[in-house]
Design an enzyme around this catalytic site. Structure first.
Site, PDB file in Angstrom:
ATOM      1  CG  ASP A 498      43.148  48.642  32.221  1.00  7.29           C
ATOM      2  OD1 ASP A 498      41.871  47.482  32.304  1.00  7.29           O
ATOM      3  OD2 ASP A 498      43.585  48.435  33.611  1.00  7.29           O
ATOM      4  CD  GLU A 501      36.236  46.374  29.994  1.00  9.29           C
ATOM      5  OE1 GLU A 501      36.680  46.376  29.575  1.00  9.29           O
ATOM      6  OE2 GLU A 501      36.315  47.288  30.983  1.00  9.29           O
ATOM      7  CG  ASP A 675      43.510  41.469  33.016  1.00  9.77           C
ATOM      8  OD1 ASP A 675      44.116  42.653  32.334  1.00  9.77           O
ATOM      9  OD2 ASP A 675      42.402  41.875  33.277  1.00  9.77           O
TER      10      ASP A 675
END
Length: 1012
Positions: A498, A501, A675
């Protein structure tokens, strides 16, 4: 309160207060004429005669090479024009051409071959007989790609000025001057590249994600009332915004081109293999006879691959041959996964697992979010909430029941845990945190330009970020995971990656020079979630989310049809290597580069490129800057994690789910759609997201079922749990502070889940075979309807239905308050579709003379999802789905035969142990006796069914217990299995169903069944 931020100028760092920084966000204008600027000094123009001239062409065995020279004075619009370029054209395969344009000095960034290896050259030259042909003009240089079989049709890709609409073209968004098109020359500058191609007017374009597109799976190209598309590629952490860049970058598109004269369609594809931040425009200027695609890139090079198709599935497979085929998941990965942010302690996990079993709802994998961590630090467990001995015992119990555990690292694990991308710093001399200490010793963290640690902020406070280019990164990451598993008691089955990025909560290196102990981990105290799905009014009905309260419906939309004006759903009919020469490190090795604010401002959803992520001036091993490699972070992390799991769990297939993705990530990991929101609209978006990632060769994908952000409600969760049961990755996950949404929380959701899961687990051999085909040939397991029915224009915008493989059609309810659903049965009445649940054929008129697809209204009461089987298919199923995948796989098989109108059907199945070494090819030829796997083929002919082994010698222990044949026109007089007449078969005359139970046939040899 404004946070301080760091702005980088050259190699210096200047710390300033954000309140004192004034910068207008000015989108750069288009390049068309040169010289000259307007009075603002911001509008640059390049003449139509400027561009490049081709010289020094050399024909090669596999293509050609040439030099491109700047044809006029340098414009230096958004950087410095590069005068000398090299063109390389390679006929890569029968179906693929590669066109690469790069700076001859090779200083611009190119993706290192260690990240995405280039495909091998073909054994023989294909220059004269490939499906595609490279054509070019020398001055000004332009090229176009045509089909050898149809050279006079509109090219697949065409950069000639004469093929594009006349300019100047005013902005299609009046408030954004950068949406103008002032000219279409080839532009190649150190900080800006531009190329434009004509497309057929209003053609069908898919891909170019990751994106939640308001237009649906089919991209808005600016026709039929659309506004066109600006697809930005700059990976960022945001909660599934619509029509903006999000977690991943995939600069590939699929074009489905329909010829209205012939009524036939062909497909092609285009990949731009570049990690550069970019805008890709899809647009149709007013009165233009063509549409267009324009690439605007922040540096790098042009590296195009063109795929000939001619089918959509062919294009996806051809792209897979370049990107790499996806990993083969372990069988347990297809089970149901459960997680939430807010399992506060181990007792919550234990209670949850027990409640699922008590309710009889299959649970394959229990996940934990960051609640597991001590002070939100990766590779730790909280000593109070998740003590080591307790978590070890919990996982041992899961394993004993053939269940699994997953973690978030922000990584995952049958227990799957989470693993975040950021690593906490030690804050003082007494603070002991081995992953940071070892990482510092091994020099594996991203740096500032001056060589100091780049320090951002995530959940644990100040953090550093792994540098995946570092020589020791893989060793360090493997060590951290190994220690977590062996010493920390977290014996995970997979990993959940997670925040990769990578996400950072502060601007620039905000921890540089700071008091590291002054910033505590973020607090989640007093978090309250108040949002609910459309058509649920919590003020009137209370916070339960139930469909009824005190016997009264909680449905609050006023529309009597139940469509709900607040539900924004769109109707289908109206929706439209680093090289050995030169530095190859671009911004990290070139001078005069504006790293912080490149002259061309791409349409990043956060504005500045460094917002909410690692800053563009951050430095990686080898001299690379974040500006050039930002979009690679998630994929590089996934690769390192995959290799690490092979060492941590030897003999087991890695199972990784990641958030940020790029080209080739499917080789190492799957993806969840981020999300999302507990909204009906986002359940619909779930479908387009999964369809997108089939194009990107990341087929193991799914959404957070029932929604992540906000509270769900009973009806939405009921429908979504059923929808996701027919998606590859099946996980329920929601946010901190929201209503619990485990499927046992509502009786109707529990019932819907068990019904859908029984079908999913029964279909496991089919899913498994689809993924074996993906892993060896790049074939997409989930398909848009038009992939199988390419000549039916009504299907080109359909993204409220999908196909699992070729043979299973899914039509979910996507709006609240509904008891029916409209769907299309592809095939224009010539294909038989049978109900999965009842086996009854859906009555339609054969040979639809209006040339329209068949639309039907299907009954869809709560807890029911419409699923149909295609006529002509044969599916290997599990006859007795169990609570876990292990129990299911140890039960007997069934065959479901759905005959077409001519009484024919066929199918195949790939069978192996479900984990361990994967050998889908069975060695080097079809007669291989590989004991690792077996591929079965099924075929019917004139009242008989034959099962044969195509290749392989894997021993299938489970017997074929039940055979169901649909479409048998009359009751047989006898049924023969393996040469012997059998009794006890059943024939249902109403639906033409023949059931042979208790067959107990060995699938390791030929099987013959006949009915007469």
């Amino acid at each position: 309160m404004l946070r301080p931020l760091v702005l980088s100028f050259a190699n210096a760092a200047l710390l300033v207060s954000a309140s004192h920084v004034v910068r207008d966000v000015v989108y750069s204008r288009n390049v068309s004429h040169c010289p000259g600027r307007n009075s603002s000094g911001l509008h640059f123009r390049r003449s139509s005669s400027t561009g490049y001239t081709l010289t020094s062409l050399v024909e090669l065995q596999h293509g050609l090479s040439a030099q491109l020279q700047l044809a006029g004075p340098a414009c230096n619009a958004f950087g410095s024009d590069i005068a000398n370029l090299t063109l390389e054209v390679t006929y890569q395969s029968q179906s693929t051409i590669r066109v690469k344009i790069f700076d001859t000095a090779q200083d611009q960034f190119t993706i290192p071959s260690s990240i995405i290896p280039p495909p091998p050259l073909p054994i023989k030259s294909l220059v004269n007989d490939s499906d595609l042909v490279f054509n070019y003009d020398s001055s000004p240089f332009a090229f176009w790609i045509t089909r050898r079989s149809d050279p006079d049709s509109m090219p697949i890709f065409d950069t000639r000025i004469s093929s594009l609409p006349p300019t100047p073209i005013p902005p299609f968004n009046a408030s954004d001057p950068s949406t103008a098109f002032d000219g279409f020359p080839l532009v190649f500058e150190d900080e800006y590249l531009q190329m434009t191609s004509a497309l057929p007017l209003g053609t069908n374009i898919y891909g170019l994600g990751e994106v939640v597109a308001s237009s649906g799976f089919r991209r808005d190209i600016g026709t039929d009332g659309g506004q066109g598309t600006i697809q930005t590629h700059w990976s960022r952490d945001d909660t599934d915004p619509i029509d903006q860049n999000i977690y991943g970058s995939h600069p590939i598109y699929l074009e489905h081109r329909y010829n209205t004269t012939t009524g036939k369609a062909t497909a092609s594809g285009v990949l731009l293999l570049s990690a550069a931040g970019s805008d890709i425009f899809l647009q149709t200027p007013p009165t233009s006879p063509v549409s267009l695609i324009q690439y605007r890139m922040l540096g790098g090079t042009f590296d195009f691959y063109f795929f000939s198709g001619p089918s959509d599935v062919d294009v996806i497979a051809q792209y897979g041959a370049i990107s790499g085929y996806p990993f083969m998941p372990p069988a347990w990965g297809f089970g149901f996964h459960l997680c939430r942010w807010g399992y506060h302690n181990l007792n919550d996990d234990i209670a949850n697992v027990e409640a699922m079993r008590e309710a009889g709802i299959p649970l394959e994998v229990q996940w934990n979010d960051i609640d597991l961590y001590h002070a939100f630090r990766d590779f730790t467990t909280d000593p109070v909430s998740f003590p080591t001995d307790g978590i070890r015992s919990f996982i041992e119990n899961l394993t004993a029941n053939h269940q699994h555990y997953a973690l978030n690292a922000w990584l995952a694990n049958m227990h799957i845990p989470i693993v975040d991308a950021a690593i906490a710093l030690t804050v003082n001399d007494t603070d002991a945190y081995d992953p940071f200490t070892r990482g510092s010793e091994m020099d594996v963290f991203i740096k500032n330009p001056d060589g100091s640690l780049y320090i951002g902020q995530v959940w644990p406070g100040y953090t550093v970020f792994p540098d995946w280019f570092a020589d020791s990164a893989e060793e360090w990451w493997t060590e951290a995971l190994m220690n977590w598993s062996t010493k920390g008691g977290v014996e995970f089955s997979g990993i959940w990656l997670d925040m990769n990025e990578a996400s950072s909560f502060c601007g620039y290196s905000c921890g540089t020079g700071a008091n590291l102990s002054a910033l505590a981990p973020l607090s989640l105290a007093d978090v309250v979630v108040t949002a609910y799905p459309e058509c649920y009014n919590e003020t009137a009905s209370g916070p339960s989310g139930n469909m009824t309260v005190n016997g009264a419906s909680t449905y609050s939309c006023s529309d009597a049809t139940g469509s709900g004006t607040s539900v924004a759903l769109r109707d289908n009919a109206t929706r439209r290597a680093r090289r050995s020469v030169g530095t190859g490190i671009s911004a990290g090795g070139e001078t005069g580069i504006n790293v912080t604010y490149p002259p061309y401002a791409i349409h990043n959803g956060f504005g500045a490129l460094s917002e909410h992520t690692v800053a563009t001036n951050a430095t990686h091993t080898g001299g690379y800057l974040e500006l050039d490699v930002h979009n690679l972070f998630g994929t590089m992390e996934a690769h390192v994690t995959y290799v690490a799991l092979q060492k941590v769990r030897p003999g087991k297939r890695p199972f990784i789910i990641g958030r940020s993705t790029f080209v080739s990530q499917g080789r190492w990991a799957g993806h969840w759609l981020g999300d999302n929101y507990s909204k009906w609209e986002y359940m619909y978006f779930n479908i387009q997201g999964v369809l997108q990632f089939q194009i990107y060769q990341i087929p193991m994908v799914g959404a957070d079922t029932c929604g992540f952000q906000g509270n769900t409600d009973e009806e939405l969760c009921n429908r979504w749990m059923q929808l996701s049961a027919f998606m590859p990755f099946y996980r329920n996950h929601n946010t901190y502070g929201a209503l619990p949404q485990e499927p046992y929380r509502w009786d109707s959701v529990a019932n819907a889940s068990k019904i859908a899961m029984q079908a999913r687990y029964s279909l496991l051999p089919y899913w498994y075979t689809l993924f074996a085909n993906a892993s060896t040939a790049g074939l997409p397991p989930v398909r848009a309807l038009f992939y199988e029915f390419p000549d039916e224009p009504d299907l080109f915008t359909v993204d409220r239905q999908w196909l699992v493989g070729k043979d299973i059609l899914v039509t979910p309810v996507l709006e609240p308050g509904q008891t029916t659903v409209e769907g299309i049965l592809p095939g224009r009445g010539d294909v038989i579709w049978r109900d999965w649940w009842t086996h009854a054929p859906v009555p339609v008129s054969p040979t639809n003379t209006s040339n329209q697809s068949t639309t039907v209204t299907l009954q869809a009461p709560i807890s029911h999802i419409n699923v149909h089987i295609r006529g002509g298919s044969i599916l290997l199923l599990y006859d007795q789905p169990g609570y876990t995948i292990y129990e299911t796989m140890n039960g007997p098989y069934a065959l479901l035969v759905s005959l077409d109108g001519d009484g024919q059907a066929c199918g195949d199945a790939f069978v192996d142990a479900g984990d361990g070494e994967f050998d889908a090819m069975g060695g080097t030829d079809s007669s291989s006796n590989s004991t690792l796997a077996r591929r079965l083929v099924f075929e019917t002919s004139e009242g008989s069914l034959n099962v044969k082994t195509q290749w392989g010698a894997y021993n299938i222990e489970q017997k074929l217990e039940t055979i169901v044949v649909l479409g048998v026109g009359k009751e047989p007089e006898s049924v023969v299995v393996q040469g012997e007449a059998v009794n006890g078969w059943v024939y249902n005359v109403a639906i033409g169903e023949l059931i042979v139970a208790g067959a107990a046939v060995d699938l390791n040899g030929d099987v013959d069944v006949s009915w007469t």
